[in-house]
Design a protein around this motif. Sequence first.
Motif, PDB file in Angstrom:
ATOM      1  N   ASP A  27       2.119   9.294  -5.383  1.00 55.81           N
ATOM      2  CA  ASP A  27       2.262  10.659  -4.864  1.00 55.81           C
ATOM      3  C   ASP A  27       3.448  11.357  -5.524  1.00 55.81           C
ATOM      4  OD1 ASP A  27       1.538  12.810  -3.023  1.00 55.81           O
ATOM      5  OD2 ASP A  27       3.382  12.277  -1.933  1.00 55.81           O
ATOM      6  N   GLN A  28       4.570  10.656  -5.628  1.00 53.75           N
ATOM      7  CA  GLN A  28       5.753  11.240  -6.271  1.00 53.75           C
ATOM      8  C   GLN A  28       5.524  11.473  -7.767  1.00 53.75           C
ATOM      9  OE1 GLN A  28       8.767  12.355  -4.945  1.00 53.75           O
ATOM     10  NE2 GLN A  28       7.578  12.154  -3.067  1.00 53.75           N
ATOM     11  N   GLY A  29       4.643  10.679  -8.342  1.00 53.26           N
ATOM     12  CA  GLY A  29       4.313  10.839  -9.758  1.00 53.26           C
ATOM     13  C   GLY A  29       3.330  11.962 -10.026  1.00 53.26           C
ATOM     14  N   GLY A  30       2.931  12.684  -8.984  1.00 55.07           N
ATOM     15  CA  GLY A  30       2.045  13.822  -9.158  1.00 55.07           C
ATOM     16  C   GLY A  30       0.560  13.513  -9.061  1.00 55.07           C
ATOM     17  N   VAL A  31       0.231  12.302  -8.671  1.00 57.62           N
ATOM     18  CA  VAL A  31      -1.176  11.938  -8.512  1.00 57.62           C
ATOM     19  C   VAL A  31      -1.710  12.633  -7.260  1.00 57.62           C
ATOM     20  CG1 VAL A  31      -2.752   9.998  -8.106  1.00 57.62           C
ATOM     21  CG2 VAL A  31      -0.823   9.728  -9.673  1.00 57.62           C
ATOM     22  N   PRO A  32      -2.907  13.228  -7.317  1.00 55.90           N
ATOM     23  CA  PRO A  32      -3.470  13.878  -6.125  1.00 55.90           C
ATOM     24  C   PRO A  32      -3.551  12.907  -4.946  1.00 55.90           C
ATOM     25  CG  PRO A  32      -4.797  14.394  -8.062  1.00 55.90           C
ATOM     26  CD  PRO A  32      -3.789  13.351  -8.481  1.00 55.90           C
ATOM     27  N   PRO A  33      -3.394  13.413  -3.704  1.00 58.70           N
ATOM     28  CA  PRO A  33      -3.345  12.548  -2.527  1.00 58.70           C
ATOM     29  C   PRO A  33      -4.513  11.562  -2.406  1.00 58.70           C
ATOM     30  CG  PRO A  33      -2.724  14.757  -1.902  1.00 58.70           C
ATOM     31  CD  PRO A  33      -3.170  14.817  -3.341  1.00 58.70           C
ATOM     32  N   LEU A  34      -5.728  11.996  -2.715  1.00 59.89           N
ATOM     33  CA  LEU A  34      -6.870  11.087  -2.596  1.00 59.89           C
ATOM     34  C   LEU A  34      -6.762   9.922  -3.566  1.00 59.89           C
ATOM     35  CD1 LEU A  34     -10.041  13.311  -2.052  1.00 59.89           C
ATOM     36  CD2 LEU A  34      -9.106  11.576  -0.534  1.00 59.89           C
ATOM     37  N   LEU A  35      -6.378  10.193  -4.790  1.00 60.79           N
ATOM     38  CA  LEU A  35      -6.240   9.117  -5.776  1.00 60.79           C
ATOM     39  C   LEU A  35      -5.055   8.211  -5.447  1.00 60.79           C
ATOM     40  CD1 LEU A  35      -7.086  10.942  -9.122  1.00 60.79           C
ATOM     41  CD2 LEU A  35      -8.496   9.333  -7.834  1.00 60.79           C
ATOM     42  N   ALA A  76       1.411  16.876   5.384  1.00 62.20           N
ATOM     43  CA  ALA A  76       1.995  16.186   4.228  1.00 62.20           C
ATOM     44  C   ALA A  76       1.214  14.895   3.977  1.00 62.20           C
ATOM     45  CB  ALA A  76       3.468  15.862   4.490  1.00 62.20           C
ATOM     46  N   PRO A  77       0.953  14.573   2.711  1.00 62.42           N
ATOM     47  CA  PRO A  77       0.169  13.374   2.408  1.00 62.42           C
ATOM     48  C   PRO A  77       0.705  12.090   3.048  1.00 62.42           C
ATOM     49  CG  PRO A  77       0.365  14.705   0.441  1.00 62.42           C
ATOM     50  CD  PRO A  77       1.259  15.334   1.484  1.00 62.42           C
ATOM     51  N   ALA A  78       2.011  11.911   3.068  1.00 60.83           N
ATOM     52  CA  ALA A  78       2.580  10.697   3.665  1.00 60.83           C
ATOM     53  C   ALA A  78       2.301  10.644   5.168  1.00 60.83           C
ATOM     54  CB  ALA A  78       4.081  10.617   3.397  1.00 60.83           C
ATOM     55  N   LEU A  79       2.367  11.785   5.841  1.00 65.31           N
ATOM     56  CA  LEU A  79       2.051  11.805   7.273  1.00 65.31           C
ATOM     57  C   LEU A  79       0.564  11.572   7.512  1.00 65.31           C
ATOM     58  CD1 LEU A  79       4.301  14.741   8.559  1.00 65.31           C
ATOM     59  CD2 LEU A  79       4.636  12.285   8.860  1.00 65.31           C
ATOM     60  N   ALA A  80      -0.258  12.137   6.649  1.00 65.21           N
ATOM     61  CA  ALA A  80      -1.702  11.909   6.759  1.00 65.21           C
ATOM     62  C   ALA A  80      -2.005  10.418   6.580  1.00 65.21           C
ATOM     63  CB  ALA A  80      -2.442  12.746   5.717  1.00 65.21           C
ATOM     64  N   LYS A  81      -1.320   9.792   5.665  1.00 64.57           N
ATOM     65  CA  LYS A  81      -1.498   8.357   5.442  1.00 64.57           C
ATOM     66  C   LYS A  81      -1.087   7.575   6.686  1.00 64.57           C
ATOM     67  CE  LYS A  81      -1.847   4.526   2.936  1.00 64.57           C
ATOM     68  NZ  LYS A  81      -3.149   3.959   2.684  1.00 64.57           N
ATOM     69  N   LEU A  82       0.015   7.962   7.313  1.00 62.94           N
ATOM     70  CA  LEU A  82       0.471   7.283   8.527  1.00 62.94           C
ATOM     71  C   LEU A  82      -0.542   7.409   9.667  1.00 62.94           C
ATOM     72  CD1 LEU A  82       4.289   8.112   8.560  1.00 62.94           C
ATOM     73  CD2 LEU A  82       3.203   5.893   8.137  1.00 62.94           C
ATOM     74  N   ASP A 114       0.828  -1.201   0.000  1.00 63.49           N
ATOM     75  CA  ASP A 114       0.000   0.000   0.000  1.00 63.49           C
ATOM     76  C   ASP A 114       0.872   1.264   0.000  1.00 63.49           C
ATOM     77  OD1 ASP A 114      -1.559   2.233   0.845  1.00 63.49           O
ATOM     78  OD2 ASP A 114      -2.736   1.055   2.243  1.00 63.49           O
ATOM     79  N   MET A 115       1.779   1.349   0.968  1.00 63.46           N
ATOM     80  CA  MET A 115       2.612   2.562   1.082  1.00 63.46           C
ATOM     81  C   MET A 115       3.549   2.713  -0.108  1.00 63.46           C
ATOM     82  SD  MET A 115       1.961   4.618   3.552  1.00 63.46           S
ATOM     83  CE  MET A 115       3.429   5.617   3.789  1.00 63.46           C
TER      84      MET A 115
END
Length: 135
Positions: free
Chosen positions: A39-47, A107-113, A31-32
């Motif tokens: 995320d690094q590829g520029g995809v919006p955080p929700l997608l 940050a999206p990665a922190l939100a994911k965590l 998943d991560m």
Amino acid sequence: MIDRLRVLAMLVVRATFARYLLASICALASDMGLFLALDQGGVPPLLAAFGGYAGGLLVHWRISIRFVFDIGTGPTHAQRAGFVASALLGMGLTLFLVGGLSALGLAPALAKLVSIPVSFLTVYAIRTYAIFARA
């Protein structure tokens, strides 16, 4: 006699939780990894969160039906449907938290965590005590 049954029940619950935790770690790595790549590829955080969760879900399903829940001859249609329904709930929680926290500036990665333990515990409880309760 009743005390021995309680001890046995606790050991089974602990073993199931340990196997589920290991399966979840494998699924979370998938998943991560996918989430961060998107995320690094520029995809919006929700997608990106959706894509990562979906990839992790497939990994989790394969591991769960083989190693976590002793379902004998294979999963029933009800178990498949329940697994998907619980995954949709977990995904909804993940998307809500990642989207909301990212919108607040995290940050999206922190939100994911932040979303991981919430989704994990919710889905674990549903799968253990409802979907695979008889397995």
